[in-house]
Design an enzyme around this catalytic site. Structure first.
Site, PDB file in Angstrom:
ATOM      1  N   LYS A  66       8.725  -0.823   2.951  1.00  0.00           N
ATOM      2  CA  LYS A  66       7.848   0.046   3.902  1.00  0.00           C
ATOM      3  C   LYS A  66       8.544   0.690   5.041  1.00  0.00           C
ATOM      4  O   LYS A  66       8.643   1.558   5.282  1.00  0.00           O
ATOM      5  CB  LYS A  66       6.548  -0.736   4.228  1.00  0.00           C
ATOM      6  CG  LYS A  66       5.709   0.299   5.158  1.00  0.00           C
ATOM      7  CD  LYS A  66       4.466  -0.497   5.381  1.00  0.00           C
ATOM      8  CE  LYS A  66       4.329  -1.563   6.395  1.00  0.00           C
ATOM      9  NZ  LYS A  66       2.905  -2.110   6.525  1.00  0.00           N
ATOM     10  N   GLY A 115       6.856  -4.608  12.702  1.00  0.00           N
ATOM     11  CA  GLY A 115       7.838  -3.570  12.394  1.00  0.00           C
ATOM     12  C   GLY A 115       7.020  -2.234  11.822  1.00  0.00           C
ATOM     13  O   GLY A 115       7.844  -1.141  11.810  1.00  0.00           O
ATOM     14  N   ASP A 116       5.844  -2.255  11.545  1.00  0.00           N
ATOM     15  CA  ASP A 116       5.041  -1.085  11.183  1.00  0.00           C
ATOM     16  C   ASP A 116       4.382  -0.271  11.968  1.00  0.00           C
ATOM     17  O   ASP A 116       3.507   0.550  11.739  1.00  0.00           O
ATOM     18  CB  ASP A 116       4.398  -1.272  10.029  1.00  0.00           C
ATOM     19  CG  ASP A 116       3.193  -2.252  10.173  1.00  0.00           C
ATOM     20  OD1 ASP A 116       3.276  -2.831  11.281  1.00  0.00           O
ATOM     21  OD2 ASP A 116       2.569  -2.499   9.259  1.00  0.00           O
ATOM     22  N   ARG A 174      28.932  25.250   6.255  1.00  0.00           N
ATOM     23  CA  ARG A 174      29.109  23.958   6.067  1.00  0.00           C
ATOM     24  C   ARG A 174      29.872  23.244   7.179  1.00  0.00           C
ATOM     25  O   ARG A 174      30.145  23.840   8.263  1.00  0.00           O
ATOM     26  CB  ARG A 174      29.568  23.741   4.723  1.00  0.00           C
ATOM     27  CG  ARG A 174      28.677  24.280   3.525  1.00  0.00           C
ATOM     28  CD  ARG A 174      29.371  24.600   2.284  1.00  0.00           C
ATOM     29  NE  ARG A 174      30.143  23.301   1.930  1.00  0.00           N
ATOM     30  CZ  ARG A 174      31.002  23.251   1.116  1.00  0.00           C
ATOM     31  NH1 ARG A 174      31.574  24.200   0.635  1.00  0.00           N
ATOM     32  NH2 ARG A 174      31.767  21.856   0.814  1.00  0.00           N
ATOM     33  N   ARG A 194       0.744  -1.192  -0.023  1.00  0.00           N
ATOM     34  CA  ARG A 194       0.030  -0.057   0.079  1.00  0.00           C
ATOM     35  C   ARG A 194       0.795   1.307   0.161  1.00  0.00           C
ATOM     36  O   ARG A 194       0.210   2.352  -0.258  1.00  0.00           O
ATOM     37  CB  ARG A 194      -0.942   0.075   1.243  1.00  0.00           C
ATOM     38  CG  ARG A 194      -2.363  -0.957   1.203  1.00  0.00           C
ATOM     39  CD  ARG A 194      -2.815  -1.110   2.627  1.00  0.00           C
ATOM     40  NE  ARG A 194      -2.117  -2.102   3.041  1.00  0.00           N
ATOM     41  CZ  ARG A 194      -2.729  -2.539   4.256  1.00  0.00           C
ATOM     42  NH1 ARG A 194      -3.699  -2.066   4.778  1.00  0.00           N
ATOM     43  NH2 ARG A 194      -1.897  -3.619   4.844  1.00  0.00           N
ATOM     44  N   LYS A 241      33.292  26.551   5.597  1.00  0.00           N
ATOM     45  CA  LYS A 241      33.622  25.206   5.370  1.00  0.00           C
ATOM     46  C   LYS A 241      34.833  24.858   6.162  1.00  0.00           C
ATOM     47  O   LYS A 241      36.089  25.463   5.944  1.00  0.00           O
ATOM     48  CB  LYS A 241      33.414  24.566   4.003  1.00  0.00           C
ATOM     49  CG  LYS A 241      33.383  23.066   3.998  1.00  0.00           C
ATOM     50  CD  LYS A 241      34.231  22.508   3.016  1.00  0.00           C
ATOM     51  CE  LYS A 241      36.017  22.750   3.083  1.00  0.00           C
ATOM     52  NZ  LYS A 241      36.648  22.093   2.096  1.00  0.00           N
ATOM     53  N   GLY A 272      -7.803  -5.825  11.981  1.00  0.00           N
ATOM     54  CA  GLY A 272      -8.292  -7.019  12.324  1.00  0.00           C
ATOM     55  C   GLY A 272      -9.203  -6.876  13.775  1.00  0.00           C
ATOM     56  O   GLY A 272      -8.930  -6.093  14.495  1.00  0.00           O
ATOM     57  N   ASN A 275      41.156  27.726  -1.847  1.00  0.00           N
ATOM     58  CA  ASN A 275      41.647  26.493  -1.258  1.00  0.00           C
ATOM     59  C   ASN A 275      41.880  25.235  -2.264  1.00  0.00           C
ATOM     60  O   ASN A 275      42.555  24.203  -1.507  1.00  0.00           O
ATOM     61  CB  ASN A 275      40.880  26.352  -0.134  1.00  0.00           C
ATOM     62  CG  ASN A 275      39.286  25.725  -0.786  1.00  0.00           C
ATOM     63  OD1 ASN A 275      38.870  26.274  -1.871  1.00  0.00           O
ATOM     64  ND2 ASN A 275      38.579  24.956  -0.016  1.00  0.00           N
ATOM     65  N   TYR A 276      41.437  25.263  -3.352  1.00  0.00           N
ATOM     66  CA  TYR A 276      41.399  23.929  -4.269  1.00  0.00           C
ATOM     67  C   TYR A 276      42.221  24.249  -5.565  1.00  0.00           C
ATOM     68  O   TYR A 276      42.014  25.108  -6.170  1.00  0.00           O
ATOM     69  CB  TYR A 276      40.155  23.849  -4.439  1.00  0.00           C
ATOM     70  CG  TYR A 276      39.549  22.396  -5.131  1.00  0.00           C
ATOM     71  CD1 TYR A 276      40.376  21.321  -5.055  1.00  0.00           C
ATOM     72  CD2 TYR A 276      38.913  22.441  -6.389  1.00  0.00           C
ATOM     73  CE1 TYR A 276      39.969  19.976  -5.509  1.00  0.00           C
ATOM     74  CE2 TYR A 276      38.597  21.147  -6.904  1.00  0.00           C
ATOM     75  CZ  TYR A 276      39.179  20.137  -6.562  1.00  0.00           C
ATOM     76  OH  TYR A 276      39.016  18.928  -7.409  1.00  0.00           O
TER      77      TYR A 276
END
Ligand code: UD1
Ligand code: CA
Length: 476
Positions: free
Chosen positions: A22, A107-108, A339, A15, A357, A145, A392-393
């Site tokens: 799920k 488990g649900d 970051r 479903r 960063k 049920g 930096n790169y």
């Protein structure tokens, strides 16, 4: 203790209409199954057997990332022929000499509390029944049920919605899906299951009729807190449960002294800690283990994950931060991106369109506009001007930039890393720093300014325009 547990998580969850299992859909920032299993492991049952089948490896991986091998045992159900069949698959992992009670759960159903299960366990032990299960009364029994009782009120069987007659469907007592079963009876009863139903599956719920046929005691324990027993079968139910969790998190925070301007648009993880007297504006996501000290104001539109924020800090509109530490009395944003690895010591100002960063920024240091500060260590009370960039790169590796205390880094400066700038340095605007600058220095890399008076009029005439620049515009 003599309690074992079986958690059923092998079903596809048709479903949900999803390629994903799920139980791996996320609820409150973690997979549904992780929540369900957490409650059950906290009861101290052993072994805890998780039945996997559909997308077994992924479900196992998600749980293994959170629980050790000593905490969970996995059993494979292949193919998946119903909840009774799943329980049968788990039996193989239950030691042959185990003769206590087995808790079986689906488990649900991630909202049930440890307290409720503890009380259920106590009631089961007291009743002396071989089989107990939790039922609830629902005005709208949906597709659950139904619990069928005899004239004397004793439980006779559980009938699934699909197999239920009109009169069965009118029953308001439903099966929640939590059972406590005597291990010896469980082994016998699972063997007797037959797939005589609309789905041609082995139903765990048939244990009730089997116990009845054996003349054994059955106890249906009617729980009061219905909300705990909501199951997730569709995306609608997932969204509803997410909303329930979110509402309760917001309510707890407000009760504890946090102002939420618009709780309906505040998405706050249960793991987040927010101190009293914080004010949180609309449209915020505060995720993971974020920790916010008192007196913090978040204006609104923020996305924060695993962020620590110190006292009295102000987050203006539009801050995104992840794995970052923001000190006390800072002013961040509007529109700032902090970051991973950002560490602000305090009293910092990080203004609009600044990205940081892996940046350790000393107390009182400011970068107010349009900067990229990556892989950098900057001292205290330094002013980083508009448009300063750490280069930096190099296309292969990232390099580090170091700037000392009390510097004035002029606008539009580029720092070609690796590079070090001392303390009390004055960097003239537009400088490209390529090598180390000693303490107390003025550094500049200006080209001398040249001038050609009257050049503009000549330029315009060359393009057929009038000297004041109006001629061509009029023609067009
Ligand atoms: C089940 C109960 C129903 C109860 C409801 C409560 C049965 C037959 N019905 O219905 O009485 O009211 O839960 O929420 O038990 N699973 C397996 N292997 C399978 C099939 C299912 O491991 O072959 C697992 C699923 O992953 C799921 C759980 O068992 O976690 C329940 O299955 P589901 O199909 O959701 O049962 P319901 O129809 O909700
Ligand atoms: Ca279900």
């Amino acid at each position: 203790m003599n309690l074992a547990a079986i958690v059923l998580a092998a079903g596809q969850g048709t479903r949900m209409r999803s390629a994903r299992a799920k139980v791996l859909h996320e609820l409150g920032g973690e997979p549904i199954i992780a929540r369900a299993v957490r409650t059950i492991t906290s009861l101290g049952a052993g072994p805890v057997i998780v039945v996997v089948g559909h997308r077994a490896r992924e479900v196992e991986a998600a749980l293994s990332a959170r629980y050790g091998r000593d905490q969970l045992v996995f059993a494979l159900q292949e193919p998946q022929r119903g909840t009774g069949d799943a329980a049968r698959a788990a039996l193989a992992a239950l030691p042959a000499d185990f003769n206590g009670n087995v808790l079986i759960a689906y488990g649900d159903m991630p909202l049930v509390s440890e307290k409720t299960l503890d009380r259920f366990l106590a009631a089961h032990r007291e009743s002396g029944a071989k089989l107990s299960f939790i039922s609830i009364k629902l005005a709208d029994p949906k597709a659950y049920g139904r619990v069928v009782r005899d004239e004397k009120g004793g439980v006779s069987r559980i009938v699934e919605h699909r197999d239920a007659s009109e009169s069965d469907r009118a029953i308001d007592e439903i099966n929640t899906g939590f059972y406590l079963v005597d291990a010896a009876f469980l082994r016998v009863a699972l063997d007797e299951l037959q797939p005589n139903n609309a789905q041609n599956e082995y139903y765990l719920t048939d244990l009730v009729a089997i116990a009845r046929a054996h003349g054994l005691g059955i106890a249906a324990w009617i729980a009061n807190d219905r909300a705990e027993f909501a199951g997730i079968n569709s995306r609608m139910e997932l969204a509803e449960m997410e909303a329930t969790i979110r509402e309760s998190t917001c309510r707890k925070l407000m009760e504890a002294g946090v102002t939420l301007i618009d709780p309906a648009s505040a998405f706050i993880s249960e793991e987040a800690e927010i101190a009293p007297d914080c004010t949180i504006g609309p449209n915020v996501q505060i995720l993971g283990r974020t920790k916010i000290a008192s007196g913090v104001t978040i204006e609104g539109t923020a996305w924060l994950k695993n962020v620590t924020i110190g006292r009295g800090t102000l987050l203006k509109l539009g801050v995104r931060a992840e794995d970052a530490e923001i000190g006390d009395e800072c002013e961040i944003g509007p529109f700032a991106n902090l970051r991973a690895g950002t560490y602000l010591e305090g009293r910092n100002r990080i203004g609009n369109f600044v990205e940081t960063k892996k940046a350790h920024i000393g107390r009182g240091t400011k970068a107010s506009h349009l900067s990229y500060l990556g892989d950098a260590t900057i001292g205290a009370d330094t002013n980083v001007g508009c448009g300063v960039i750490t280069v930096n790169y190099d296309g292969y590796e990232k390099h580090h930039t170091e700037i000392g205390d009390r510097c004035m880094v002029g606008c539009d400066t580029q720092l070609i890393a690796p590079v070090k700038v001392g303390s009390d340095v004055y960097v003239a605007s537009g400088t490209t720093i390529m090598r180390e600058v000693a303490d107390g220095t003025l550094v500049m890399s200006h080209h001398p300014q040249r001038e050609k008076p009257g050049w503009m009029a000549t330029w315009r005439e060359r393009h057929g325009d009038s000297p004041d620049g109006n001629g061509k515009r009029e023609r067009e």
